[in-house]
Design a protein around this motif. Sequence first.
Motif, mmCIF file in Angstrom:
data_model
loop_
_atom_site.group_PDB
_atom_site.id
_atom_site.type_symbol
_atom_site.label_atom_id
_atom_site.label_comp_id
_atom_site.label_asym_id
_atom_site.label_seq_id
_atom_site.Cartn_x
_atom_site.Cartn_y
_atom_site.Cartn_z
ATOM 1 N N ASP A 103 -7.304 -18.805 -37.800
ATOM 2 C CA ASP A 103 -5.986 -19.349 -38.116
ATOM 3 C C ASP A 103 -5.150 -18.248 -38.756
ATOM 4 N N ILE A 104 -3.910 -18.070 -38.270
ATOM 5 C CA ILE A 104 -3.078 -16.992 -38.831
ATOM 6 C C ILE A 104 -2.806 -17.211 -40.318
ATOM 7 N N LYS A 105 -2.840 -18.456 -40.774
ATOM 8 C CA LYS A 105 -2.583 -18.743 -42.193
ATOM 9 C C LYS A 105 -3.665 -18.156 -43.085
ATOM 10 N N ASP A 106 -4.853 -17.916 -42.522
ATOM 11 C CA ASP A 106 -5.968 -17.368 -43.299
ATOM 12 C C ASP A 106 -6.009 -15.841 -43.285
ATOM 13 N N MET A 107 -5.202 -15.209 -42.449
ATOM 14 C CA MET A 107 -5.340 -13.770 -42.233
ATOM 15 C C MET A 107 -4.981 -12.901 -43.442
ATOM 16 N N PRO A 108 -3.953 -13.231 -44.232
ATOM 17 C CA PRO A 108 -3.683 -12.363 -45.390
ATOM 18 C C PRO A 108 -4.876 -12.279 -46.345
ATOM 19 N N LYS A 109 -5.477 -13.414 -46.643
ATOM 20 C CA LYS A 109 -6.636 -13.403 -47.532
ATOM 21 C C LYS A 109 -7.838 -12.725 -46.868
ATOM 22 N N ARG A 110 -7.956 -12.904 -45.571
ATOM 23 C CA ARG A 110 -9.110 -12.349 -44.846
ATOM 24 C C ARG A 110 -8.974 -10.851 -44.600
ATOM 25 N N LEU A 111 -7.766 -10.404 -44.246
ATOM 26 C CA LEU A 111 -7.564 -9.001 -43.865
ATOM 27 C C LEU A 111 -6.933 -8.156 -44.958
ATOM 28 N N GLY A 112 -6.266 -8.809 -45.895
ATOM 29 C CA GLY A 112 -5.625 -8.076 -46.981
ATOM 30 C C GLY A 112 -4.109 -8.148 -46.890
ATOM 31 N N TYR A 113 -3.468 -8.120 -48.044
ATOM 32 C CA TYR A 113 -2.006 -8.186 -48.113
ATOM 33 C C TYR A 113 -1.408 -6.794 -47.936
ATOM 34 N N GLY A 114 -0.321 -6.722 -47.167
ATOM 35 C CA GLY A 114 0.382 -5.461 -47.004
ATOM 36 C C GLY A 114 -0.422 -4.385 -46.306
ATOM 37 N N LYS A 115 -1.226 -4.766 -45.317
ATOM 38 C CA LYS A 115 -2.118 -3.804 -44.655
ATOM 39 C C LYS A 115 -1.579 -3.281 -43.319
ATOM 40 N N PHE A 116 -0.497 -3.871 -42.802
ATOM 41 C CA PHE A 116 -0.079 -3.547 -41.439
ATOM 42 C C PHE A 116 1.327 -2.953 -41.398
ATOM 43 N N ASP A 117 1.483 -1.991 -40.502
ATOM 44 C CA ASP A 117 2.784 -1.352 -40.299
ATOM 45 C C ASP A 117 3.709 -2.224 -39.464
ATOM 46 N N VAL A 118 3.136 -2.980 -38.543
ATOM 47 C CA VAL A 118 3.916 -3.795 -37.616
ATOM 48 C C VAL A 118 3.205 -5.135 -37.409
ATOM 49 N N VAL A 119 3.988 -6.217 -37.416
ATOM 50 C CA VAL A 119 3.482 -7.546 -37.086
ATOM 51 C C VAL A 119 4.352 -8.099 -35.960
ATOM 52 N N THR A 120 3.728 -8.599 -34.905
ATOM 53 C CA THR A 120 4.452 -9.287 -33.840
ATOM 54 C C THR A 120 3.960 -10.725 -33.751
ATOM 55 N N CYS A 121 4.832 -11.600 -33.254
ATOM 56 C CA CYS A 121 4.430 -12.998 -33.117
ATOM 57 C C CYS A 121 5.273 -13.691 -32.057
ATOM 58 N N ASN A 122 4.599 -14.333 -31.118
ATOM 59 C CA ASN A 122 5.227 -15.213 -30.134
ATOM 60 C C ASN A 122 4.693 -16.613 -30.440
ATOM 61 N N PRO A 123 5.313 -17.299 -31.417
ATOM 62 C CA PRO A 123 4.734 -18.548 -31.919
ATOM 63 C C PRO A 123 5.054 -19.737 -31.033
ATOM 64 N N PRO A 124 4.449 -20.892 -31.306
ATOM 65 C CA PRO A 124 4.867 -22.117 -30.605
ATOM 66 C C PRO A 124 6.350 -22.372 -30.876
ATOM 67 N N TYR A 125 7.095 -22.733 -29.847
ATOM 68 C CA TYR A 125 8.539 -22.855 -29.978
ATOM 69 C C TYR A 125 9.017 -24.220 -30.449
ATOM 70 N N PHE A 126 8.242 -25.267 -30.165
ATOM 71 C CA PHE A 126 8.793 -26.615 -30.282
ATOM 72 C C PHE A 126 8.091 -27.416 -31.377
ATOM 73 N N PRO A 127 8.865 -28.246 -32.111
ATOM 74 C CA PRO A 127 8.243 -29.149 -33.091
ATOM 75 C C PRO A 127 7.229 -30.052 -32.402
ATOM 76 N N THR A 128 6.266 -30.526 -33.166
ATOM 77 C CA THR A 128 5.227 -31.392 -32.605
ATOM 78 C C THR A 128 5.834 -32.708 -32.138
ATOM 79 N N PRO A 129 5.675 -33.048 -30.852
ATOM 80 C CA PRO A 129 6.251 -34.294 -30.341
ATOM 81 C C PRO A 129 5.362 -35.485 -30.665
ATOM 82 N N SER A 130 5.853 -36.668 -30.344
ATOM 83 C CA SER A 130 5.012 -37.857 -30.479
ATOM 84 C C SER A 130 3.873 -37.771 -29.467
#
Length: 246
Positions: A103-130
Amino acid sequence: MDFLKEDERLDYLLAEDLRIIQSPSVFSFSLDAVLLARFVYVPIQKGNLIDLCSGNGVIPLFLSARTKGMITGVEIQERLFDMATRSIEYNHLQERLHMIHGDIKDMPKRLGYGKFDVVTCNPPYFPTPSSDEMNENEHLAIARHEILCTLEDAIQASSHLVKQGGKVAFVHRPGRLLDIVTLMRKYKLEPKKIQFVYPKQGKEANTLLIEATKDGNPDLKILPPLIVYNEGNEYTPEIKEILYGT
């Protein structure tokens, strides 16, 4: 080929001399991923890069052609993580690219804070539907809707992972621009450049590319528009250059 599973196929990564495993029922990359991989700043000779919501690893693979740095991909869906890992192995890029199933939410604690020069993200675009509106294909539903990861989750994780002065780049829908800018500033990411992508001349933009700097000074540049198709429904020269290198 014995390393392919079920309905998987092996596709070319267009301008790059690379191959990628795809599946119509699980995941196939879109133009959005290609555009983000070409839009973002990357250090050419070295550096640490991380791609969140990696899917089948398309953005790490594209980035590998632009930088000699180390690239990490993070994907929460085990099937997509497996596809990405096999694509990296097929292209013999294990020394520079590696995937994390998590889970990306766990990555700062798992990999360390401020460790990367570049972060990219193509996240889910749409709110959760019914539930009755949701895609019955779980893989596609998770990739497209904020079921396991909201926009704020992605921006917060990116801010925690990137170094001061480092770059964070997203691809998203233009309708979320104000949400993206508001959240980026909330987490100390200052938007520095934006590019809108249009399906055709005279049409509304349907894709947004945005790059921010951690703790950067306000100074936003709007890049020239990028148009995908000409009047003959063929790719424009700019898109052909991005896709095919010609």
